[in-house]
Design a protein around this motif. Structure first.
Motif, PDB file in Angstrom:
ATOM      1  N   SER A   1       3.943   2.719  26.096  1.00 33.17           N
ATOM      2  CA  SER A   1       2.479   2.882  26.040  1.00 33.17           C
ATOM      3  C   SER A   1       1.989   3.382  27.393  1.00 33.17           C
ATOM      4  O   SER A   1       2.667   3.212  28.398  1.00 33.17           O
ATOM      5  CB  SER A   1       1.793   1.548  25.779  1.00 33.17           C
ATOM      6  OG  SER A   1       2.375   0.907  24.699  1.00 33.17           O
ATOM      7  N   HIS A   2       0.792   3.982  27.377  1.00 30.87           N
ATOM      8  CA  HIS A   2       0.187   4.318  28.653  1.00 30.87           C
ATOM      9  C   HIS A   2      -1.292   3.931  28.640  1.00 30.87           C
ATOM     10  O   HIS A   2      -2.077   4.443  27.846  1.00 30.87           O
ATOM     11  CB  HIS A   2       0.352   5.799  28.976  1.00 30.87           C
ATOM     12  CG  HIS A   2      -0.261   6.144  30.303  1.00 30.87           C
ATOM     13  ND1 HIS A   2       0.237   5.669  31.491  1.00 30.87           N
ATOM     14  CD2 HIS A   2      -1.373   6.856  30.630  1.00 30.87           C
ATOM     15  CE1 HIS A   2      -0.517   6.087  32.493  1.00 30.87           C
ATOM     16  NE2 HIS A   2      -1.512   6.806  31.995  1.00 30.87           N
ATOM     17  N   VAL A   3      -1.666   3.016  29.528  1.00 32.04           N
ATOM     18  CA  VAL A   3      -3.045   2.553  29.644  1.00 32.04           C
ATOM     19  C   VAL A   3      -3.754   3.405  30.695  1.00 32.04           C
ATOM     20  O   VAL A   3      -3.238   3.590  31.793  1.00 32.04           O
ATOM     21  CB  VAL A   3      -3.069   1.063  30.065  1.00 32.04           C
ATOM     22  CG1 VAL A   3      -4.480   0.603  30.351  1.00 32.04           C
ATOM     23  CG2 VAL A   3      -2.424   0.201  28.993  1.00 32.04           C
ATOM     24  N   GLN A   4      -4.949   3.921  30.328  1.00 35.97           N
ATOM     25  CA  GLN A   4      -5.609   4.883  31.231  1.00 35.97           C
ATOM     26  C   GLN A   4      -6.631   4.265  32.183  1.00 35.97           C
ATOM     27  O   GLN A   4      -7.231   4.981  32.980  1.00 35.97           O
ATOM     28  CB  GLN A   4      -6.286   5.966  30.389  1.00 35.97           C
ATOM     29  CG  GLN A   4      -5.282   6.913  29.738  1.00 35.97           C
ATOM     30  CD  GLN A   4      -5.978   7.936  28.869  1.00 35.97           C
ATOM     31  OE1 GLN A   4      -6.578   7.580  27.853  1.00 35.97           O
ATOM     32  NE2 GLN A   4      -5.913   9.181  29.265  1.00 35.97           N
ATOM     33  N   SER A   5      -6.814   2.937  32.102  1.00 36.33           N
ATOM     34  CA  SER A   5      -7.883   2.300  32.899  1.00 36.33           C
ATOM     35  C   SER A   5      -7.875   2.691  34.373  1.00 36.33           C
ATOM     36  O   SER A   5      -8.921   2.968  34.950  1.00 36.33           O
ATOM     37  CB  SER A   5      -7.771   0.777  32.846  1.00 36.33           C
ATOM     38  OG  SER A   5      -7.470   0.348  31.571  1.00 36.33           O
ATOM     39  N   ILE A   6      -6.692   2.677  34.984  1.00 37.22           N
ATOM     40  CA  ILE A   6      -6.638   2.928  36.424  1.00 37.22           C
ATOM     41  C   ILE A   6      -7.084   4.353  36.722  1.00 37.22           C
ATOM     42  O   ILE A   6      -7.895   4.595  37.626  1.00 37.22           O
ATOM     43  CB  ILE A   6      -5.222   2.655  36.984  1.00 37.22           C
ATOM     44  CG1 ILE A   6      -4.868   1.171  36.792  1.00 37.22           C
ATOM     45  CG2 ILE A   6      -5.139   3.048  38.458  1.00 37.22           C
ATOM     46  CD1 ILE A   6      -3.498   0.763  37.312  1.00 37.22           C
ATOM     47  N   GLU A   7      -6.601   5.321  35.922  1.00 39.59           N
ATOM     48  CA  GLU A   7      -7.005   6.726  36.123  1.00 39.59           C
ATOM     49  C   GLU A   7      -8.517   6.882  35.987  1.00 39.59           C
ATOM     50  O   GLU A   7      -9.161   7.530  36.810  1.00 39.59           O
ATOM     51  CB  GLU A   7      -6.329   7.627  35.083  1.00 39.59           C
ATOM     52  CG  GLU A   7      -4.895   7.966  35.456  1.00 39.59           C
ATOM     53  CD  GLU A   7      -3.968   7.940  34.245  1.00 39.59           C
ATOM     54  OE1 GLU A   7      -4.363   8.454  33.173  1.00 39.59           O
ATOM     55  OE2 GLU A   7      -2.848   7.389  34.369  1.00 39.59           O
TER      56      GLU A   7
ATOM     57  N   LYS B   1     -11.193   8.069  38.800  1.00 33.03           N
ATOM     58  CA  LYS B   1     -12.038   9.232  38.588  1.00 33.03           C
ATOM     59  C   LYS B   1     -13.508   8.868  38.839  1.00 33.03           C
ATOM     60  O   LYS B   1     -14.226   9.565  39.550  1.00 33.03           O
ATOM     61  CB  LYS B   1     -11.863   9.724  37.147  1.00 33.03           C
ATOM     62  CG  LYS B   1     -12.174  11.169  36.996  1.00 33.03           C
ATOM     63  CD  LYS B   1     -11.447  11.803  35.814  1.00 33.03           C
ATOM     64  CE  LYS B   1     -12.064  13.160  35.521  1.00 33.03           C
ATOM     65  NZ  LYS B   1     -12.575  13.262  34.145  1.00 33.03           N
ATOM     66  N   GLN B   2     -13.924   7.737  38.255  1.00 29.41           N
ATOM     67  CA  GLN B   2     -15.305   7.290  38.424  1.00 29.41           C
ATOM     68  C   GLN B   2     -15.607   7.087  39.915  1.00 29.41           C
ATOM     69  O   GLN B   2     -16.638   7.495  40.423  1.00 29.41           O
ATOM     70  CB  GLN B   2     -15.499   5.968  37.665  1.00 29.41           C
ATOM     71  CG  GLN B   2     -16.882   5.365  37.790  1.00 29.41           C
ATOM     72  CD  GLN B   2     -17.816   5.851  36.676  1.00 29.41           C
ATOM     73  OE1 GLN B   2     -17.398   6.580  35.773  1.00 29.41           O
ATOM     74  NE2 GLN B   2     -19.070   5.461  36.737  1.00 29.41           N
ATOM     75  N   ASN B   3     -14.647   6.456  40.602  1.00 31.50           N
ATOM     76  CA  ASN B   3     -14.797   6.191  42.022  1.00 31.50           C
ATOM     77  C   ASN B   3     -14.934   7.493  42.821  1.00 31.50           C
ATOM     78  O   ASN B   3     -15.785   7.623  43.678  1.00 31.50           O
ATOM     79  CB  ASN B   3     -13.581   5.387  42.492  1.00 31.50           C
ATOM     80  CG  ASN B   3     -13.854   4.695  43.807  1.00 31.50           C
ATOM     81  OD1 ASN B   3     -14.934   4.160  44.001  1.00 31.50           O
ATOM     82  ND2 ASN B   3     -12.898   4.731  44.715  1.00 31.50           N
TER      83      ASN B   3
ATOM     84  N   LEU C   1      -8.438  -0.531  41.238  1.00 33.34           N
ATOM     85  CA  LEU C   1      -8.340   0.415  42.352  1.00 33.34           C
ATOM     86  C   LEU C   1      -7.444  -0.118  43.466  1.00 33.34           C
ATOM     87  O   LEU C   1      -6.633   0.620  44.023  1.00 33.34           O
ATOM     88  CB  LEU C   1      -9.737   0.737  42.890  1.00 33.34           C
ATOM     89  CG  LEU C   1     -10.636   1.512  41.915  1.00 33.34           C
ATOM     90  CD1 LEU C   1     -12.051   1.655  42.467  1.00 33.34           C
ATOM     91  CD2 LEU C   1     -10.051   2.890  41.588  1.00 33.34           C
ATOM     92  N   ASP C   2      -7.569  -1.414  43.747  1.00 35.15           N
ATOM     93  CA  ASP C   2      -6.728  -2.008  44.797  1.00 35.15           C
ATOM     94  C   ASP C   2      -5.236  -1.880  44.485  1.00 35.15           C
ATOM     95  O   ASP C   2      -4.415  -1.830  45.392  1.00 35.15           O
ATOM     96  CB  ASP C   2      -7.041  -3.502  44.954  1.00 35.15           C
ATOM     97  CG  ASP C   2      -8.341  -3.725  45.707  1.00 35.15           C
ATOM     98  OD1 ASP C   2      -8.874  -2.747  46.261  1.00 35.15           O
ATOM     99  OD2 ASP C   2      -8.827  -4.872  45.725  1.00 35.15           O
ATOM    100  N   HIS C   3      -4.897  -1.908  43.203  1.00 34.40           N
ATOM    101  CA  HIS C   3      -3.481  -1.864  42.827  1.00 34.40           C
ATOM    102  C   HIS C   3      -3.084  -0.519  42.231  1.00 34.40           C
ATOM    103  O   HIS C   3      -2.095  -0.414  41.513  1.00 34.40           O
ATOM    104  CB  HIS C   3      -3.157  -2.976  41.833  1.00 34.40           C
ATOM    105  CG  HIS C   3      -3.265  -4.338  42.443  1.00 34.40           C
ATOM    106  ND1 HIS C   3      -4.449  -4.992  42.585  1.00 34.40           N
ATOM    107  CD2 HIS C   3      -2.327  -5.147  42.976  1.00 34.40           C
ATOM    108  CE1 HIS C   3      -4.256  -6.156  43.162  1.00 34.40           C
ATOM    109  NE2 HIS C   3      -2.972  -6.282  43.426  1.00 34.40           N
TER     110      HIS C   3
ATOM    111  N   THR D   1      -8.985  -3.207  23.382  1.00 31.42           N
ATOM    112  CA  THR D   1      -7.547  -3.100  23.181  1.00 31.42           C
ATOM    113  C   THR D   1      -6.833  -3.421  24.489  1.00 31.42           C
ATOM    114  O   THR D   1      -7.437  -3.416  25.555  1.00 31.42           O
ATOM    115  CB  THR D   1      -7.129  -1.703  22.663  1.00 31.42           C
ATOM    116  OG1 THR D   1      -7.898  -0.732  23.341  1.00 31.42           O
ATOM    117  CG2 THR D   1      -7.357  -1.597  21.177  1.00 31.42           C
ATOM    118  N   SER D   2      -5.540  -3.664  24.368  1.00 34.38           N
ATOM    119  CA  SER D   2      -4.757  -4.141  25.491  1.00 34.38           C
ATOM    120  C   SER D   2      -4.875  -3.216  26.701  1.00 34.38           C
ATOM    121  O   SER D   2      -4.755  -2.000  26.580  1.00 34.38           O
ATOM    122  CB  SER D   2      -3.305  -4.240  25.031  1.00 34.38           C
ATOM    123  OG  SER D   2      -2.647  -5.189  25.797  1.00 34.38           O
ATOM    124  N   GLY D   3      -5.120  -3.818  27.869  1.00 31.76           N
ATOM    125  CA  GLY D   3      -5.165  -3.040  29.107  1.00 31.76           C
ATOM    126  C   GLY D   3      -6.526  -2.446  29.403  1.00 31.76           C
ATOM    127  O   GLY D   3      -6.730  -1.883  30.473  1.00 31.76           O
ATOM    128  N   CYS D   4      -7.499  -2.530  28.441  1.00 35.97           N
ATOM    129  CA  CYS D   4      -8.833  -1.982  28.715  1.00 35.97           C
ATOM    130  C   CYS D   4      -9.788  -3.104  29.078  1.00 35.97           C
ATOM    131  O   CYS D   4      -9.963  -3.393  30.238  1.00 35.97           O
ATOM    132  CB  CYS D   4      -9.316  -1.178  27.519  1.00 35.97           C
ATOM    133  SG  CYS D   4      -8.289   0.278  27.236  1.00 35.97           S
TER     134      CYS D   4
END
Ligand code: HEC
Ligand code: HEC
Ligand code: HEC
Ligand code: HEC
Ligand code: HEC
Ligand code: HEC
Ligand code: HEC
Ligand code: HEC
Ligand code: HEC
Ligand code: HEC
Length: 455
Positions: A431-437, A441-443, A171-173, A153-156
């Motif tokens: 909408s809110h895309v969670q990829s960056i969070e 977290k993984q990092n 992460l850079d952005h 889906t969009s953003g993932c």
């Protein structure tokens, strides 16, 4: 009696089918009325060239092994395809290929099967990532309970193009502000309104054959725009040969005349849905045969260079919005002109006499982005004339367009919000895309584990 009848029908059937295969082969070679043999509706990406069966098929059916890559190789290379064929010819992935043969484009992109076709010509159920990534819940705690039809889906994630979605980039952005100001879009030579024109030609220099009568508006438009300024004369466009060659007058210069000097623009124009028919030697696209909504009065307009650039008055400001809206008639396009459209308001400001075009957002800012291109060893800013180059999946717009002015989180959220796209970006994203969070977290967890090991 019964047997004979069956046999007769069988005979008829085999006769007619071998005949039709024969006819089909013949038709495909000569490409006449070949669409009669289409088994179903062709995808939005290809219907414009469907009559050209041989672009994809060998004369007696079958899809040519390199058909898809012959047109799409460059694009997938630029997309840094995260699932290229080479990943699946690797013997270590044989077990996965046994489940889903991803070496073959047609496993996921069949043609002429309307009932199974999703966006971007995908003909596979949307949870197919499952076949190869069943272990993702263990590897990534954040993904544990996600349904497999949500990966793309969009953003993932995308299957091919993740150039704005890979972890390091996220992460850079991670902490970029919603709005960066001023915008950092590169300028064209012709944006510089104060440029002097030492080589400018005037009416007296015009080299159209003497004795021909022209409306003085032709001179006036030519004299006051880029071509005369840059020393491009009548015959540079109006003759079949390049400048200096034959001086026979051609009344209507073809796109090829423009291509002599503007090869990048011409080439990219041929690659998208405005120029793809010309690329196949077919008559140019017209709004009359489009699937997208078009203004009825534009039906018979022809998509060539002059669809947006008029014959002698070269005003790219007009080409960037007004020209598009002569034809396009969908909600997204029409909503751009709404009073509450921040991008349109920026564009209007940029058009004022002391405005800076690189601070405005026109249709072309998003759909015909400026790019750096090496020509004769020099870096130049050029306009991508393929409107599909960054259109789908829409995260392709992130790096080359939105990030000049917006932060990554804001951009991903906006592009994931279909209603906002329809409204042409007239309010903040919902909408809110969670990829960056999740990436952060993984990092953090990886860093913490390393830390623990060290202690
Ligand atoms: C853009 C590429 C493209 C063009 C152009 C195209 N096709 Fe196809 N066609 C395909 C693909 C891909 C398939 C699916 C092949 C498969 O599943 O093995 C297909 C399948 C077919 C099939 C079914 C074959 C089968 O094995 O089931 C027929 C019949 C067919 N095409 C006819 C045509 C005809 C006739 C034209 C021209 C009027 C045409 N196609 C133009 C890509 C194309
Ligand atoms: C003759 C050149 C040509 C061939 C052959 C061709 N394509 Fe395309 N394809 C295009 C063009 C042009 C477009 C429309 C512009 C775009 O979307 O990039 C397109 C669009 C697409 C799209 C849709 C993109 C979207 O946004 O909707 C997909 C997917 C695709 N092609 C895959 C394939 C596959 C798979 C094959 C092989 C069966 C194939 N193409 C063969 C030229 C070609
Ligand atoms: C395992 C399934 C799968 C295979 C195999 C596959 N694709 Fe795709 N393709 C997709 C999906 C899904 C999309 C939709 C966008 C995305 O998720 O990346 C897509 C999108 C596209 C697009 C649209 C533009 C883009 O950058 O995404 C093109 C063009 C395309 N595919 C061409 C090809 C070609 C050519 C091949 C063969 C070399 C191929 N695909 C093989 C699943 C596949
Ligand atoms: C046919 C098997 C197959 C399918 C289907 C598949 N993948 Fe992959 N994917 C792989 C392989 C192989 C790798 C290489 C890394 C590995 O071995 O896990 C990979 C790597 C990745 C990566 C790591 C990033 C990278 O650039 O290496 C991501 C993210 C990913 N896939 C997401 C997806 C998503 C999302 C889907 C569905 C839209 C999908 N994959 C469908 C086989 C597949
Ligand atoms: C940058 C290329 C270019 C240059 C330079 C150019 N023309 Fe044209 N001209 C065109 C194109 C393209 C058309 C066809 C427009 C159309 O499709 O109707 C055209 C059409 C014409 C026509 C016929 C239609 C009309 O608009 O009246 C005349 C006459 C003409 N040009 C005269 C001239 C003269 C005289 C000059 C030099 C002073 C000149 N052109 C310079 C591109 C050019
Ligand atoms: C003989 C070479 C030549 C030919 C033929 C030619 N151009 Fe140009 N064109 C130029 C030059 C030189 C410029 C000035 C800008 C630059 O240096 O890139 C220019 C500028 C332009 C601009 C920018 C105008 C602006 O104000 O920003 C457009 C648009 C354009 N050309 C379109 C066309 C089209 C369409 C055709 C065919 C009908 C054409 N050109 C034919 C050489 C040419
Ligand atoms: C869909 C509309 C459209 C079509 C069709 C079109 N152009 Fe353009 N063109 C534009 C727009 C809009 C710009 C300016 C974008 C900007 O300023 O960022 C532009 C810019 C240009 C420029 C660059 C001007 C500069 O200052 O560097 C050239 C050259 C050009 N076009 C040539 C062509 C040629 C040649 C064709 C035909 C192959 C063509 N255009 C077809 C809309 C179009
Ligand atoms: C002469 C009419 C005309 C003009 C002018 C024009 N377009 Fe188009 N545009 C079309 C047609 C026709 C298509 C193909 C639609 C289809 O295949 O259904 C198209 C396709 C597109 C697409 C691809 C849509 C998709 O879903 O793949 C985009 C994006 C687009 N145009 C944007 C623009 C922009 C931006 C401008 C102005 C810079 C513009 N167009 C100028 C007629 C036009
Ligand atoms: C801020 C960037 C932006 C601006 C400005 C913009 N668009 Fe778009 N446009 C998009 C995005 C994003 C999409 C959706 C791509 C997707 O997800 O399929 C889109 C989609 C489209 C489509 C395809 C619609 C479809 O249903 O397939 C067309 C045509 C189009 N735009 C034309 C225009 C025109 C004409 C203008 C100016 C009047 C314009 N756009 C202004 C970003 C923009
Ligand atoms: C040239 C710079 C520029 C580009 C490129 C650009 N924008 Fe904007 N955008 C702005 C500015 C400036 C505003 C106005 C912000 C404000 O008023 O707070 C804005 C407003 C918006 C808004 C509305 C925000 C609100 O608060 O109402 C959205 C959504 C948006 N942009 C999304 C995008 C997307 C998505 C892209 C890429 C496809 C994009 N923009 C490209 C400069 C740009």
């Amino acid at each position: 009696m019964k047997i004979t009848q069956n046999g007769f029908y069988w005979f008829l059937w085999s006769l007619s089918s071998s005949a039709s295969i024969g006819v089909l082969g013949f038709m495909m070679v000569y490409e006449q009325n070949s669409t009669l043999f289409l088994p179903g509706m062709t995808t939005n990406g290809h219907y414009q060239i469907e009559i050209k069966c041989s672009a994809c098929h060998t004369p007696f059916m079958g899809v040519k092994p390199d058909a898809c890559m012959s047109c799409h190789e460059e694009e997938l290379k630029r997309a840094n395809d995260s699932h290229p064929k080479s990943k699946f010819t690797d013997p270590r992935n044989a077990d996965r290929v046994a489940l889903l043969d991803a070496r073959n484009c047609i496993t996921c992109h069949e043609e002429h099967v309307e009932d199974r076709t999703h966006s971007m010509g995908v003909t596979l159920p949307t949870n197919y990532c499952y076949y190869c990534h069943q272990d993702i819940g263990q590897v990534r705690p954040s993904h544990r309970d996600l349904p497999y039809n949500s990966c793309a889906t969009s953003g993932c994630h995308n299957f091919h193009d993740n150039t704005a979605l890979y972890e390091d980039f996220l992460l850079d952005h991670a902490n970029s502000p919603d709005l960066k100001s001023p915008a950092a879009i590169p300028a064209l030579k012709t944006d510089l309104t104060s440029a002097s024109h030492p080589a400018a030609l005037t009416r007296a220099d015009a080299n159209a054959p003497s004795g021909m009568k022209f409306d003085s508006i032709v001179y006036q438009e030519w004299e006051t725009t880029a071509h005369a300024y840059a020393g491009v004369n009548c015959m540079d466009c109006h003759s079949a040969e390049a400048s200096g060659g034959s001086k026979t007058w051609t009344e209507i210069p073809s796109n090829e005349a423009c291509a002599r000097c503007h090869s990048f623009e011409h080439q990219s124009f041929l690659e998208g849905r405005h120029g793809m028919r010309l690329a196949q030697g077919l008559p140019p696209m017209r709004p009359a045969i489009a699937r997208l909504p078009m203004k009825p009065e534009s039906a018979q307009k022809v998509l060539n260079c002059n669809a947006c650039h008029s014959a002698h008055a070269y005003d790219t400001r007009r080409a960037a919005v007004d020209a598009c809206l002569q034809c396009h008639n969908d909600d997204h396009s029409l909503n751009y002109l709404n009073q509450d459209s921040p991008h349109y308001n920026l564009w209007k400001t940029a058009l004022t006499s002391d405005g800076d075009l690189t601070q405005g957002v026109s249709c072309a800012t998003c759909h015909m982005p400026r790019t750096e291109y090496k020509e004769n060893g020099q870096n130049q800013i050029r306009i991508i004339h393929n409107q599909n180059d960054n259109l789908r999946p829409n995260e392709k717009m992130v790096r080359g367009v939105c990030l000049y002015c917006h932060g990554l989180q804001f951009t991903l959220d906006s592009l994931a919000d279909e209603k906002l796209i329809q409204a042409n970006f007239n309010h903040p994203p919902e909408s809110h895309v969670q990829s960056i969070e999740w990436g952060k977290k993984q990092n953090d967890e990886i860093t913490a584990t390393k830390e623990r090991k060290r202690n």
